[in-house]
Design a protein around this motif. Structure first.
Motif: not given
Lengths: 698, 698
Positions: A142-158
């Motif tokens: 649910a972003t307007f960025g050009p990339e999607n994240a792959e599945e993993g176990s790291i949660s990331f805030m920026s």
């Protein structure tokens, strides 16, 4: 998961302001969602019936129930949209729209109102000015960025949306996957503490990472992160570390910059592992997300190449780890298994013709050694060492011994396939030996965080009421600074001070002096006069007979120096032999984000020229107070270096804790300096005090 | 090129021990040579007529003339082969064969003989135990490694062959090319200094890089590298930086470890830029090989993303560079060119919708600013910013303004093509903002190296003969340590000492005391008694009347304390008011690689507890002596901090230089300590001296 479960795992996502206009953010979000999202997408736009083939609703009221709403409408109608959502029972809202507090004036007012709405309807609001959120378990981008994240176990805030777009493509290339990703935006409602809290409760988040430019409420963050890091490591890049960076950060986000020292102390106390660059952030995260915890700091290096082995050893020397000291049995086993030319002492150099079997044997023997907590496999490419087979061996040995092993399979392209195999088993391969060691170091640092006992601050029995009375004296004065006349404040908190009294006539001065054994020190007491010695306002070694005249002289000098100064009186105090102890300083100032920041150091040149000080965010327990002393470079002087008598370190520890309690009890104390606190072999004494009080807070 | 021209640009390369046996080193070398070598390959092996289709010769004598011979025969016949080559007139030999000094005993003897042969026939010998050499201009890969280097302007030496194979593949992948590559092996004849010297004379070598574990002759290296770095930057990884690493390096190469502090000082004095990791080595080399020199330290950052902009600013804050302070004109121009939401103060945030034109304008305006010496372009990937077009703009602007620009085009794969385009023009693209800034920092550091004026050591007019006499006194003694009895040594070198004399009877003591104004200090003089005060061997403030008795008392105490001690006499010396100055220490010890290492610091706790010292390899000029003072953290105490009178800094500078001359003139002085050298406002005085002499060297 916690209260944000529905934000990251919604069944329906509404896009308020959805459109199919090319290049529009409202289109990019629908497109990104459509790619993989497992749930229902609900476009809302009064001007359309359909968006990208999906039914579009006129307004929120007429739409199906929405778990998470992504708001991309123009700034002036954001508040209306959010109110509608609140009324309709949606609890999670991501405001993508910019034009809020980051633009000042009108925007700031709009953001204030957004916060009010969030409170009124009990909404979890991300943003405004956010890139959006992702959640790979439900395939939600649910972003307007050009990339999607792959599945993993790291949660990331920026705190920077661009930072997310900048690293995602690269992370995908490196095979680094994510669980939840959130672009914090202006943090009007939800901030870093909320997400740390949420992910701390998520059993499938192995590591929390973040890029932050500020922390809204430092103390709350420290408390939360401290709990979370008992189970889940947190690695952060906090930018604005340097003066130049802090200035840039503040113009980027409009954050009021707290001091870097407060961040450093606060994040350390919170158990956060701090990274200084993007690369370090991910190098640490990769190690922390896939490897077991090392039981000890001893590192074994297994290599087929002397040079890279030495480089890796240097990296261990630079880290908090040590080269493992092999047992005799290990050396014996290695001697049997390795050729004569090999080096069986750590780093193990299995030499250039080492094949996979020899590596396997060396690694097996090293990992079996009780002094080895972790290992690095470093190899130069050779014809006899197929990296894919080597990687299988590394995986097997690491699993058998349940010890972390990282690799540095040098040689660019040659290592690619092996790298993929290793990654599947959670083993990171690093390009550079120093980065491999840094990965292991992050594991050890996190283990130390988990194992540390953070002791609760001791509650000393103090006279809080008396302290309050003393502080309230500033109310009747023009000046909000207090000096020696407030030494009783220290007494009220059980901190030893020399015997003495502030008097306002020479006869009383003499009486006090007579009640004190030996000569006395006399000092002018006036809020306006801070450099007392410079104007002749201090007299040392005054005998009882001289006290009367000394009083008159000191007061006369003060009046001559500054006729309009308020003369509170003259302090008559027991002589403390400064040479019998070491002068230390305990201070505090209040950081806008973290609150009371305690400082400790030795007096004089040590603080002023060598800047040899340690800091902690109050309140602190005994352990942390003791760390403050251990951390300064000049600490050996307190422990009896160069023939001195050791100072009463326990006394200093207790004084720091008592001051920690004082500044925590009274938020009205803005700044405080006990200088010097003389630490002798038999105890400590606070000789002088200065503090500034916020009279509004009283 | 210099005397090694033929080694790197031979017309014929002989392979002594060539073979076509699969897996043999002698085959790998022929294969590698055959790939691209422009000249003739001459295989030599008595057992073959042909190797891989090339005519093979029975011996060197019967073969055509060989410019460069690569020797891969078994260890026992290496010497014979080299002798044959010498006789046949070959001047350049690379010995690949191992089994020399690295194996000790017999091997070491073999290496000694190899060195003798080299001397006898005036041979340039690389190795033994070398991977070989490469030279891309003539397409020569005379190594047995699996990779070939691509063409470029970086010349590369490595003390580890594996290090070369480990980085080449990766370097090719990154598009990093090389000119000459040499695996130094055991450095029996040619070492790092020879190659630095050679490449310094090669106009097409833009940067010299190296991986070293030790430096054979530190002083020679410093002298050579100092000249070379006037035109050509040298970047080195010197491993064994840490204690653990030094131990590993010494077991790898058998090198006698010099101290890390000596390496640090020596390399810095040589103008070498030191890298701490493989990545840093190549990051610096890439910048230095392709970019113009920045005229000033001001960095401009142009970005489309606030967060990465702040990170980059932090990296600038960490470096020796500064954020450029834009002129008013620049701000005005940016205000006109950029949208309202942009940040026109450095870092320039052209915001997320910035296209290539906006980047071009921002970069143009920034580079036109006289305060900007270099720039970093940092971008997050967006739909409106094609990286290939952006890279063209960066190249054009950098060339127009002749200022270095580096890029950090984030986003993994997306940046690949642009990266290639940039590289063609010498512009490195870095993954991480901190690495980009580090690249620029290397440029600025090298500019400073080029611009620094290394002043020749001043030749003071000294009494060298007298100094020699004093040192020779140790010849007649059991003990090679000298103390205060050698204060004349300092006098001979023009270093101020208090008036005084060493006397051996109490009457003379009184005479000396009477000739000195005021009271005197008296000290026992005995080589066996070093802690004079502890045994009551020092008396301070002795009046003329007390001198006689004091003499008797001091001598009696010394005899009681240590009956067999040699009592040279008692020193009667002018009282120096220690409180009127600051105690400093100037010391020297001899490093096995770099020779005399001078040390400076303030006395007492500053050296012993805070370890606040600076070091330089002697001889040094005035500038370096002054740097030694400026470098210590406690230097402000000499400049008058905290109300002290400023000390005579020029006096300290001169004393350091004079001691530099003394220890350079007399290699027999192994260690020396002037402690304290008291620096008062009006001059300095050396109060005490200890030195150790190598009596063999006298």
């Amino acid at each position: 998961m916690g209260r944000l479960a529905e934000l990251f795992r919604p069944e329906t996502v509404g896009v308020i302001g959805a459109t199919d206009r090319e290049g529009a953010v409202g289109r990019a979000i629908v497109e990104n969602l459509r790619d993989d999202f497992a749930g229902e997408i609900v476009p809302v736009n009064p001007k359309r019936d359909e968006v990208l083939g999906l039914e579009c609703y006129e307004d929120v009221e007429s739409a199906p129930s929405i778990d998470l709403a992504v708001v991309v409408v123009p700034p002036p109608i954001v508040l209306d949209s959010v109110r509608e959502l609140g009324k309709a029972g949606t609890k999670n809202v991501v405001v993508i729209t910019a034009g809020f507090s980051e633009t000042g004036g009108e925007g700031a007012e709009r953001e204030r109102k957004l916060r009010e709405l969030a409170e009124e309807y009990d909404l979890n609001v991300v943003g405004p000015n956010s890139l959006g959120v992702m959640s790979t378990p439900v395939g939600m981008n649910a972003t307007f960025g050009p990339e999607n994240a792959e599945e993993g176990s790291i949660s990331f805030m920026s705190q920077s949306g661009a930072f997310i777009t900048a690293v995602l493509d690269w992370a995908n290339e490196q095979g680094i996957g994510f669980r939840d990703v959130v672009s914090l935006g202006n943090k009007s409602v939800l901030d870093e503490t909320d997400f740390v809290d949420e992910w701390g409760e998520d059993p499938d988040t192995d590591v929390v990472i973040g890029y932050l430019e500020d922390i809204d409420d430092g103390r709350e963050f420290v408390e939360t992160a401290r709990e979370v890091t008992e189970d889940t490591p947190i690695v952060l890049v906090k930018s604005g570390r340097t003066d130049a960076g802090a200035q840039a950060a503040s113009s980027h986000t409009g954050a009021i910059a707290g001091s870097e020292r407060a961040y450093e102390a606060g994040l350390e106390q919170a158990g956060v592992i701090r990274a200084e660059s993007v690369q370090e952030l991910f190098d640490s995260a990769r190690a922390l997300s896939g490897l077991p915890e090392p039981e000890s700091d001893g590192v074994a290096i297994v290599t087929n190449a002397g040079g890279p082995g030495v480089l890796t050893t240097d990296a261990v020397g630079d880290s908090t780890l040590q080269m493992a000291d092999f047992t005799d049995e290990t050396i014996e086993r290695l001697n049997e298994a390795m050729p004569d030319e090999a080096n069986v002492y750590n780093p193990i150099d299995a030499i250039g013709d080492a094949d996979v079997d020899r590596f396997a044997e060396a690694l097996e023997i090293a990992l079996a050694d009780p002094n080895v907590g972790s290992a690095v496999v470093v190899s130069a490419p050779t014809a006899v060492l197929p990296y894919d087979e080597l990687s299988e061996v590394v995986i097997e040995k690491s699993e058998t011994h349940d010890k972390p092993v990282v690799t540095c399979l040098m040689g660019g392209d040659r290592a690619r396939d092996a790298e993929d195999v290793l990654r599947e088993s959670g083993i990171p391969n690093y390009f550079d030996p120093s980065r491999a060691v840094q990965g292991l170091d992050a594991l050890a640092r996190y283990r130390d965080v988990r194992q540390r006992a953070v002791d609760e601050p001791t509650e000393f029995d103090v006279d809080r009421e008396r302290a309050r009375e003393i502080l309230e004296r500033t109310k009747d004065r023009d000046d909000n600074r207090l000096g020696v006349e407030s030494m009783e404040l220290l007494e009220a908190y059980g901190i030893p001070t020399p015997t003495g009294e502030i008097v306002d006539d020479p006869d009383r001065a003499r009486e006090v002096a007579e009640s004190i054994e030996g000569d006395v020190v006399m000092k002018i007491v006036s809020p306006e006069i801070s450099h007392k010695s410079d104007i002749g306002g201090v007299k040392v070694g005054v005998s009882d007979d001289e006290v009367y005249d000394a009083y008159e002289e000191i007061v006369t000098r003060a009046r001559n120096y500054q006729p309009d100064a308020t003369i509170v009186g003259v302090q008559v105090q027991e002589m403390v032999d400064l040479d019998a102890g070491t002068e230390t300083i305990v201070g505090m100032n209040r950081d806008p984000q973290f609150g009371p920041l305690l400082l400790f150091g030795l007096g004089g040149i040590f603080v002023e020229i060598l800047e040899d000080t340690s800091v902690r965010v109050a309140p602190i327990g005994e352990g942390e107070a003791r760390e403050m002393i251990d951390e300064i470079q000049s600490a050996p002087l307190l422990r009896g270096a160069r023939g001195r008598e050791p100072a009463d370190i326990d006394g200093i520890v207790e004084t720091i804790q008592r001051l920690s309690q004082l500044v925590t009890d009274f938020p009205s104390i803005l700044e405080l300096d006990v200088n010097p606190l003389v630490a002798g072999p038999d105890g400590v004494q606070a000789i002088d005090l200065r503090l500034t009080v916020d009279t509004e807070e009283l």
